[in-house]
Every structure is written in C-alpha cells, then in structure tokens.
Write a protein that holds these residues in place. Sequence first.
Motif, PDB file in Angstrom:
ATOM      1  N   LEU A  84       4.945   8.157  -1.250  1.00 46.71           N
ATOM      2  CA  LEU A  84       5.077   7.732  -2.411  1.00 46.71           C
ATOM      3  C   LEU A  84       5.033   6.354  -3.107  1.00 46.71           C
ATOM      4  CD1 LEU A  84       8.814   9.801  -2.869  1.00 46.71           C
ATOM      5  CD2 LEU A  84       6.507  10.319  -3.700  1.00 46.71           C
ATOM      6  N   TYR A  85       5.267   5.728  -1.439  1.00 41.23           N
ATOM      7  CA  TYR A  85       4.990   3.865  -1.993  1.00 41.23           C
ATOM      8  C   TYR A  85       2.917   3.672  -2.183  1.00 41.23           C
ATOM      9  CZ  TYR A  85       9.344   3.568   0.001  1.00 41.23           C
ATOM     10  OH  TYR A  85      10.611   3.369   0.333  1.00 41.23           O
ATOM     11  N   VAL A  86       2.461   4.497  -1.503  1.00 44.28           N
ATOM     12  CA  VAL A  86       0.686   4.535  -1.754  1.00 44.28           C
ATOM     13  C   VAL A  86       0.354   4.878  -3.359  1.00 44.28           C
ATOM     14  CG1 VAL A  86      -1.750   5.280  -1.178  1.00 44.28           C
ATOM     15  CG2 VAL A  86       0.628   4.492   0.159  1.00 44.28           C
ATOM     16  N   LEU A  87       0.858   5.978  -3.471  1.00 41.98           N
ATOM     17  CA  LEU A  87       1.491   6.810  -4.847  1.00 41.98           C
ATOM     18  C   LEU A  87       1.690   6.157  -6.035  1.00 41.98           C
ATOM     19  CD1 LEU A  87       0.323   9.118  -6.383  1.00 41.98           C
ATOM     20  CD2 LEU A  87       2.066   9.808  -6.276  1.00 41.98           C
ATOM     21  N   GLY A  88       2.671   5.472  -5.588  1.00 43.05           N
ATOM     22  CA  GLY A  88       3.081   3.862  -6.939  1.00 43.05           C
ATOM     23  C   GLY A  88       2.337   3.269  -7.108  1.00 43.05           C
ATOM     24  N   VAL A  89       1.392   2.980  -6.361  1.00 41.94           N
ATOM     25  CA  VAL A  89       0.461   1.096  -5.932  1.00 41.94           C
ATOM     26  C   VAL A  89      -0.487   2.223  -6.934  1.00 41.94           C
ATOM     27  CG1 VAL A  89      -0.538  -0.157  -4.781  1.00 41.94           C
ATOM     28  CG2 VAL A  89       1.079   0.213  -3.864  1.00 41.94           C
ATOM     29  N   GLY A  90      -1.243   3.095  -6.171  1.00 40.48           N
ATOM     30  CA  GLY A  90      -2.185   3.676  -6.894  1.00 40.48           C
ATOM     31  C   GLY A  90      -1.590   3.813  -8.870  1.00 40.48           C
ATOM     32  N   PRO A 107      -1.065  -5.500  -8.095  1.00 39.20           N
ATOM     33  CA  PRO A 107      -0.057  -5.335  -6.843  1.00 39.20           C
ATOM     34  C   PRO A 107       0.666  -5.621  -5.572  1.00 39.20           C
ATOM     35  CG  PRO A 107      -1.383  -3.430  -8.223  1.00 39.20           C
ATOM     36  CD  PRO A 107      -1.250  -4.729  -8.296  1.00 39.20           C
ATOM     37  N   ILE A 108      -0.418  -6.015  -5.428  1.00 43.81           N
ATOM     38  CA  ILE A 108      -0.297  -7.724  -4.192  1.00 43.81           C
ATOM     39  C   ILE A 108       1.159  -8.679  -4.496  1.00 43.81           C
ATOM     40  CG2 ILE A 108      -1.406  -9.363  -3.319  1.00 43.81           C
ATOM     41  CD1 ILE A 108      -3.703  -9.020  -4.538  1.00 43.81           C
ATOM     42  N   ILE A 109       1.369  -8.241  -5.697  1.00 44.23           N
ATOM     43  CA  ILE A 109       2.525  -8.885  -5.698  1.00 44.23           C
ATOM     44  C   ILE A 109       3.277  -7.984  -5.530  1.00 44.23           C
ATOM     45  CG2 ILE A 109       4.897  -9.659  -7.621  1.00 44.23           C
ATOM     46  CD1 ILE A 109       1.990 -10.278  -9.398  1.00 44.23           C
ATOM     47  N   PHE A 110       3.607  -7.179  -5.638  1.00 46.53           N
ATOM     48  CA  PHE A 110       4.416  -5.433  -5.320  1.00 46.53           C
ATOM     49  C   PHE A 110       4.647  -5.723  -3.517  1.00 46.53           C
ATOM     50  CE2 PHE A 110       4.279  -5.360  -9.890  1.00 46.53           C
ATOM     51  CZ  PHE A 110       5.474  -5.516  -9.986  1.00 46.53           C
ATOM     52  N   ILE A 111       3.577  -5.626  -3.751  1.00 48.50           N
ATOM     53  CA  ILE A 111       3.824  -5.335  -2.073  1.00 48.50           C
ATOM     54  C   ILE A 111       3.772  -6.496  -1.258  1.00 48.50           C
ATOM     55  CG2 ILE A 111       1.383  -5.019   0.063  1.00 48.50           C
ATOM     56  CD1 ILE A 111      -0.072  -4.046  -2.491  1.00 48.50           C
ATOM     57  N   ILE A 112       3.847  -7.155  -1.154  1.00 49.47           N
ATOM     58  CA  ILE A 112       4.645  -8.631  -0.561  1.00 49.47           C
ATOM     59  C   ILE A 112       5.626  -9.534  -0.810  1.00 49.47           C
ATOM     60  CG2 ILE A 112       4.753 -11.159  -0.417  1.00 49.47           C
ATOM     61  CD1 ILE A 112       1.454 -11.279  -1.708  1.00 49.47           C
ATOM     62  N   MET A 113       6.231  -8.984  -1.894  1.00 45.95           N
ATOM     63  CA  MET A 113       7.789  -9.353  -2.483  1.00 45.95           C
ATOM     64  C   MET A 113       8.626  -7.886  -1.865  1.00 45.95           C
ATOM     65  SD  MET A 113       8.323  -9.721  -6.267  1.00 45.95           S
ATOM     66  CE  MET A 113       9.714  -8.773  -6.348  1.00 45.95           C
ATOM     67  N   PHE A 114       7.899  -6.633  -1.363  1.00 47.22           N
ATOM     68  CA  PHE A 114       8.681  -5.368  -0.770  1.00 47.22           C
ATOM     69  C   PHE A 114       8.339  -4.935   0.937  1.00 47.22           C
ATOM     70  CE2 PHE A 114       9.462  -5.151  -5.801  1.00 47.22           C
ATOM     71  CZ  PHE A 114      10.857  -5.005  -5.257  1.00 47.22           C
ATOM     72  N   ASP A 115       7.370  -5.911   1.391  1.00 46.24           N
ATOM     73  CA  ASP A 115       7.297  -5.871   2.078  1.00 46.24           C
ATOM     74  C   ASP A 115       5.987  -4.046   2.709  1.00 46.24           C
ATOM     75  OD1 ASP A 115       5.554  -6.860   5.237  1.00 46.24           O
ATOM     76  OD2 ASP A 115       7.964  -6.277   5.350  1.00 46.24           O
ATOM     77  N   LEU A 116       5.592  -3.957   1.747  1.00 48.10           N
ATOM     78  CA  LEU A 116       4.967  -1.608   1.443  1.00 48.10           C
ATOM     79  C   LEU A 116       3.894  -1.781   2.607  1.00 48.10           C
ATOM     80  CD1 LEU A 116       4.794  -2.031  -2.601  1.00 48.10           C
ATOM     81  CD2 LEU A 116       6.349  -1.661  -0.931  1.00 48.10           C
ATOM     82  N   GLY A 163      -5.041   0.953  -4.706  1.00 44.54           N
ATOM     83  CA  GLY A 163      -5.654   0.370  -6.080  1.00 44.54           C
ATOM     84  C   GLY A 163      -6.979   0.283  -6.269  1.00 44.54           C
ATOM     85  N   LEU A 164      -7.895   0.244  -5.186  1.00 42.41           N
ATOM     86  CA  LEU A 164      -9.457   0.400  -5.614  1.00 42.41           C
ATOM     87  C   LEU A 164      -9.386   2.280  -5.656  1.00 42.41           C
ATOM     88  CD1 LEU A 164     -10.500  -1.743  -2.459  1.00 42.41           C
ATOM     89  CD2 LEU A 164     -10.911  -2.187  -5.191  1.00 42.41           C
ATOM     90  N   ALA A 165      -9.206   2.854  -4.933  1.00 43.67           N
ATOM     91  CA  ALA A 165      -8.574   4.344  -4.920  1.00 43.67           C
ATOM     92  C   ALA A 165      -8.860   4.731  -6.799  1.00 43.67           C
ATOM     93  CB  ALA A 165      -8.456   5.091  -4.526  1.00 43.67           C
ATOM     94  N   GLY A 166      -7.850   4.174  -7.070  1.00 48.70           N
ATOM     95  CA  GLY A 166      -7.086   3.985  -8.429  1.00 48.70           C
ATOM     96  C   GLY A 166      -8.326   3.558  -9.646  1.00 48.70           C
ATOM     97  N   VAL A 167      -8.717   3.099  -9.282  1.00 43.83           N
ATOM     98  CA  VAL A 167      -9.564   2.631 -10.076  1.00 43.83           C
ATOM     99  C   VAL A 167     -10.790   3.120  -9.916  1.00 43.83           C
ATOM    100  CG1 VAL A 167     -11.899   0.430 -10.275  1.00 43.83           C
ATOM    101  CG2 VAL A 167      -9.436   0.273  -9.920  1.00 43.83           C
TER     102      VAL A 167
END
Length: 592
Positions: free
Chosen positions: A184-190, A217-226, A357-361
């Motif tokens: 779900l974390y990966v899906l959320g980023v996408g 999304p990089i901001i959230f990845i760093i903030m929440f150590d995703l 993120g790239l997959a989402g693009v």
Amino acid sequence: MSSFIISKYIPILKTIRDYKKENIRKDIVGAVTVTVVGIPQYMAYALIAGVSPVYGLYTGIIAAIIGSVFGSSNQLITGPTNAICLLTASAMIRYMNLPNAYQILFLMTFLVGVLQMLYGVLKLGKLVDFVSHTVLVGFTAGAGVIIALGQLKTFLGISIKSSSAMSTLEKTYYIITHIRQTNLYVLGVGLMTIAIVVVCKKIGKKLPGALLGITVPIIFIIMFDLEKKGVKLIGTIPSALPTFKMVQFSFDSLKDIFRGAFTISIIGLVEAISISKSIGTKTRQKIDSNQEFIGQGIANIVGSFFQCLPSSGSFSRSAINYISGGTSRFAGILSGVFVAIILVYLAPYASYIPSAGLAGVLIYTGFGLIDKEEIKKVARAGILSSDSIAMWVTCVLVIILPSLDYAIYAGITLSIVLYLKDTNKAPVKLLIPTPGTESQTVEQEIKSVKGKVDVLIIQLEGNLYFGAASDLGVKLESLISKSRVFILRMKYVTTIDLTSLSTLKVFIRNVREAGGIPLISGVNSELDLFFKKTNLESDIGIENIFRSENEVFASTTNALQKARASLNCGIGDKAQKSATCTLLDLVSTFKG
C-alpha cells in the motif's frame, strides 16, 4: 554551389548562416521547457526498454543534439520515445539476461541508424507511406495498453520471479491472482504521482507535471522513511557524461537482431516524419523526408557509440518545443546540452526518485497514447471498413503477440490487402443524354439500364490497373446489349495499364460484333500517346476517338455529334425523327 550542397546535407549550417538574434530567447525558452518535460520521460522510457534510466538520459543528450544538426525539421526533438522503447524491449527480450546484453543493444541502435541512413541515401522517402495512419493509431493504442500493464507490478509493489521471461499478459494474470500482495505504501506513492500529473495538467499545460510527480513524493519518502517499508528507489545514476565506446560488432548478433532493428527503423521514421510534417503545416516549413531519414540515421549511429537506445522524433516534446516558441534547430541542440548539465550536477539527487513514481508516469503516458479522437473518426467510417479492421487488428495483435514486430508487419500487410480489395472495383458511372431547360441537353446519371437506349455514356474514373480489370470487364460486358452507341468517357481516368486496356479492346470488339458503335471521348495527351503506342486507334478507328479540348465537355459534345450521324439523324422529315435524334439536335447547346 558546393556550399549549397553542404548546407543541404548539414542543415545546421544554413541555420547558423540565417540565424536572427531575436530568436535566441525563444530557442532557450523552448529548450528549457523540453528539458523539464523530457528528463522524467527519458528515465521512464528507459525502464520500458528494460535498462537503467541513465541510458535514457544519454539518449536524450546525444540524439537530441545530432538529430537537430542533421535533421530536416526545425522543431523536431529526437530522443527515446515510448513506442520505440517498447519495440526495443520486445526485440531484446531474449538477450537481456546475457552478459553481453548491452553490447547487443548498442549494436541494434547502430543497425537501426545504418538502415535509416540507407533509406535516406537511396531516397526511399515514400517508404513510410506503406504504414497507414490507422495501423499507427492501432499500434500506439495497443502500445499504450502494454506500457500501462507492464508497469503494474512496480506500481503495486508486487514482486514477480523470472518476470523477464514472461509476456505482459502473463504478468498481468499473475498480478490479478496475487493482488493481495500489493504494498500500500508503494501504491500510495504511485497514485500520488498520477494525481500530481493530472492536477498540473488541469491547472496549466505548461506546468511540468511529470517532473513534479516524481520529485514531490521524495519529500514523503524521506519524512516517513518509506524505503524501509518497501518503496524502492531507482538507485544511483552516474553523474558523468556518456563516454565513447566502440560498438562490439558480431555477424551472428547482427543476423539475430536484424528483424527487430528493421521494424524499429521503419516505425521510428514514421514517427519522425509524421511529427515533422504535422508541425511543418503550422510553421510552413517544407520537410525533406529523405534528409530526415539521414538525420535520424546519423543520430542513432553516433548514439550507438555513446551507449544510447534507439531513438526517434518525439511528438510530445516536439509539440512542447513549438508551443514554447522554439524557432530553430538550436532549441533541440540546447535541450541536449541542458540535460547534460543536469546529469553532471544533479544526478546524485535523482537516486531518491521512487520507481513507483516513474511507473505512475508511464501508466499515465500509456493511457495517453490511446488517441480517442482518432479512434472515433475511424469508427465513424464503419466497423467493417478497411481502416477500422486494420486499426483494431493491429491493436489486438500488439497486446496479445509476444513479438511486437509481427504485429506491425501483420497490420501493414492487412492494410495493403484491404486497400487492394477496395481498389479492385472499377469506378463506372452510367449517363444518358436527356432534355434540359432552354433547349439544352443534359446528362442524367442512372444506376442501371433496364431497357435499351440509343446512346449510353460510360464514364470511367480513377486508376484502371490490372487489379480492377476483371471488375471492369464484367461491368462493360453487361452493357453490350443495352445501347446502340457507347461513349467511353476517359476524362477522369488518371492511369490505365495494359491489362485494363485489353479489357477495353475486348469490349470495343464485342460492341461492334453486336452491331453497336463504340466511341471514346475526353482523351488527354498522355492517354492519346498511350493509345497510339498500343494500337487502340486501329481497333476503334482514329475518327472515333475524341481528344480533350479546352472547352468543358467539348470532346463529349463532339462524340454526341458523331452519335447523331451514326444514328442517321437529320435524314428525312423532322417529324419522323426518333426522340433520341431530336434530342441530339440540341447537342450544340450541350451543358453536360
């Protein structure tokens, strides 16, 4: 004279000679905009090809610069494209697990360039005409579906063992049956990436939605150590420019990849030429297809020595360049330079970009490839029309076949077969002279001749080639007993070959044997010369051939006068004349 020839084959020299200072700002703005939009595309398209994103950036540098130097279009931006990268992945699927996979890939880039340059040198600019527009619409729609489906595992965070050996449909089936494994974390980023791209497009088309979609999304990845929760990053990208490396030539490898390289070379040129001509209609620039072939070929040949993927003209980046004000090929050159600068100084930060993120693009881009408006246009022509059949068959084959080049070949072959099916019908119109207003004679078109008439005008049209000869023969044969005088109007015939001419000769002979009179009108100078060379004059009689004249319908008028004489009109008391003879007396005021 020599400088003109050099400028013809190296168009950048003419651009330098004629460059205006007021275009500098426009080209810089165009180049910056293309760079901002292009960087996420270069990285994402490399993933479609199954290689590291850095090779997409390398291609965005070298191909953009070389393509702009040697290409024909002022606005075309050359680089990796979704369709070409998808074809590359299809051609390379057998080799990507080999230790020399990248050497084979760069060899294929080289071979694509050689083929494209060869087409240009041999002036095969018309080659792209064999790929119909509807086949291309079907291919891009199918490619969009394949691209989107191919990114599902990364978008959902589902791991598939030995996925490189599986087809896209097999991967999709696996994902559907293992959907509960979604991270779900990966899906959320996408989903965040797609949402940002969509919102940016709603706010304004000039916003770099794709770039924001992969960086925010990089901001959230760093903030929440995703990263510790399964969100994968694309990893380290070398902060260095592509270096020269000799392509590893192998006859066996060339033989293996030739089929894939040939398909890529053709589709790449179709993309580049169609995009160039589309923009050229707005800028009023005349596009030299053969020079564009050479330019694209050189871009791929040079790129192969700098670790580049096969490249082509990009519709989205070229359109953005034009809309942003790019006026010359310097915009394309500068876009490559700007990508190089960013690669050198900002590459370390790119390692934080999430793969989801790239997959989402790519998923967003994939569905964007489905040109709904063009599909609607084709569908309106009829579900069973040749264009519609070619489009849907190509689209379905792209999705279900493991090798995309087979789908392309099948689509092209089908469109040609359907075209030949449509063109083997000889266009024939039947007309009879009838009384009009103010003592005039006019022509009335009829679908068929039920009884027998004195004069029948048979209007032939289009290209009377061997494929239509049989149909022409059947139609003419059915008319032999329907009239006394036949006027074959040739005014609207573009070309005629020997097979169709033989059909006409048979008709003329049969008419005479049945006691009828054959006449030919509307013969232009080319047809007249052809008839002389093929002895048609001796078959029908030179006095029965009426050549085109400057006055509209003059040759048909002359033919009607001959018909009047042939029917013995004008002999005896006028009250005893047939209705046809009375009608033909009005031939001097014939309006056609």
